[in-house]
Design an enzyme around this catalytic site. Structure first.
Site, PDB file in Angstrom:
ATOM      1  N   CYS A 107      -5.389   5.291  13.195  1.00 25.69           N
ATOM      2  CA  CYS A 107      -5.290   5.824  11.831  1.00 25.69           C
ATOM      3  C   CYS A 107      -4.562   4.852  10.916  1.00 25.69           C
ATOM      4  CB  CYS A 107      -4.570   7.175  11.859  1.00 25.69           C
ATOM      5  SG  CYS A 107      -4.325   7.886  10.228  1.00 25.69           S
ATOM      6  N   CYS A 117      -2.125   6.423   8.420  1.00 29.43           N
ATOM      7  CA  CYS A 117      -0.842   6.822   9.015  1.00 29.43           C
ATOM      8  C   CYS A 117       0.047   5.612   9.287  1.00 29.43           C
ATOM      9  CB  CYS A 117      -1.054   7.535  10.353  1.00 29.43           C
ATOM     10  SG  CYS A 117      -2.428   8.674  10.378  1.00 29.43           S
ATOM     11  N   ASP A 118      -0.537   4.552   9.810  1.00 27.68           N
ATOM     12  CA  ASP A 118       0.289   3.498  10.407  1.00 27.68           C
ATOM     13  C   ASP A 118       0.257   2.157   9.692  1.00 27.68           C
ATOM     14  OD1 ASP A 118       0.908   5.349  12.364  1.00 27.68           O
ATOM     15  OD2 ASP A 118      -0.714   4.726  13.676  1.00 27.68           O
TER      16      ASP A 118
END
Ligand code: NAP
Length: 312
Positions: free
Chosen positions: A137, A140-141
């Site tokens: 993701c 997200c990261d």
């Protein structure tokens, strides 16, 4: 098989952010939810390390810790939790029947929040380094990979979208694709091809993720020439698609490309009294916070639907 019990108001299947939020809301609405969380409860956040984009946690929180807090919060209001897998559902008539290996449970409504799995490469090093440089993701990261050289594996819209997004942080992003043409839409391809930070490595697969506790790169193989090589990278984003966890509902609920179809502006599925929320529905946003939001919607939809049944 154990004796069937009384008829429940609501059973929640799956315990990621969507299911747990639905549990908190239905429990606080006095519906005494039964949550069947599965033996691998918690969903995809159990596979992540630090979560920095879930609102309310100024310094971030570890994915499993966030899930444990939500779980405790749901229990505080009386959610009953079973750590078992659902083996079958019968939606043909109400009350519905939800079965596990040990018992069958009757219920007037169901909230399905079984999530989705990121498809993985299944190569050495990948699982071990998930959350330590391997990610599924970018939203997200990506932030953790400032000024690093990154790999994105895949040739579809997700891969190209993630590669483009990652150029905000990374010094260079190499898209590694097993063929020499992309599956992604033309407009996204054009955007990626004109981005000076994006390079393409065609006809290539990763055969191993390398690194000791933290990703340092990968071993590669060119599928046309057979040539093997290595590539250095601080992070590897696997973007080869997702698999919604809907095998229990095939032929019982309307699905679109494997995801549960809900009515526009609602969490109602094709069967009255069955609601769905989170990544099992959503192939677009796929965030913990959007799943949690949808879990709340499903709880409210279920509560109002149950109310309408009492009035009928
Ligand atoms: P996808 O379209 O199924 O693409 C998966 C990609 O991964 C393909 O390029 C495939 O290669 C590659 N792949 C699959 N298994 C692999 C393996 N084991 N090793 C190496 N490569 C592998 O999945 P997606 O990109 O996640 O998209 C899913 C759906 O969401 C699509 O309908 C897409 O259009 C949509 N989507 C839309 C947007 C948007 O419009 N903004 C953004 C994201 C996703 P091959 O090409 O060789 O099969």
């Amino acid at each position: 098989m154990a004796q069937m019990e009384d008829i429940r108001d609501v059973i929640i299947v799956g315990a990621g952010p969507a299911g747990l939020t639905a549990a908190i809301y239905t429990a606080r609405a006095n519906l005494a939810p039964l949550m069947i969380e599965g033996v691998e409860a918690g969903g995809q956040l159990m596979l992540t390390t630090e979560v920095e984009n879930y609102p309310g946690f100024v310094d971030g929180i570890m994915g499993p810790e966030l899930m444990e807090s939500m779980r405790k919060q749901s229990q505080r209001f009386g959610t009953e939790i079973l750590t078992e897998n659902v083996t079958s559902v019968d939606l043909a008539e109400r009350p519905f029947k939800v079965s596990t290996a040990s018992a069958s449970h009757l219920t007037n409504s169901i909230i399905v929040s079984t999530g989705a799995k990121a498809r993985m490469l299944d190569i050495p090093g990948e699982r071990e380094l998930l959350g330590h440089g391997v990610s599924t993701c970018a939203t997200c990261d990506g932030f953790f990979f400032r000024d690093q050289e990154l790999l994105v594996v895949g040739g579809g819209d997700s891969a190209i979208e993630e590669a483009t997004f990652l150029t905000k942080f990374a010094s260079k992003v190499t898209v590694v694709h097993r063929r020499d043409s992309l599956r992604a839409s033309k407009i996204m391809q054009d955007r990626a091809r004109s981005n000076p930070k994006i390079e393409f490595l065609w006809d290539t697969v990763l055969t191993e993720v390398t690194g000791d506790g933290k990703v340092t790169g990968a071993k590669t193989k060119n599928l046309k020439t057979g040539e093997e090589g290595t590539i250095a990278a601080g992070g590897i984003f696997v973007a080869i698609g997702h698999i919604p966890n809907t095998s229990l509902f095939e032929g019982k609920l309307d699905l679109i490309e494997g995801y549960i179809r809900t009515q526009p502006g609602s969490t109602a599925t094709s069967v009255k009294g069955v609601f769905a929320a989170g990544d099992v529905v959503d192939y677009k946003y796929r965030q913990a916070i959007t799943a949690a939001g949808m879990g709340c919607q499903a709880a409210i939809d279920a509560e109002r639907w149950l109310e309408s049944q009492h009035d009928a």
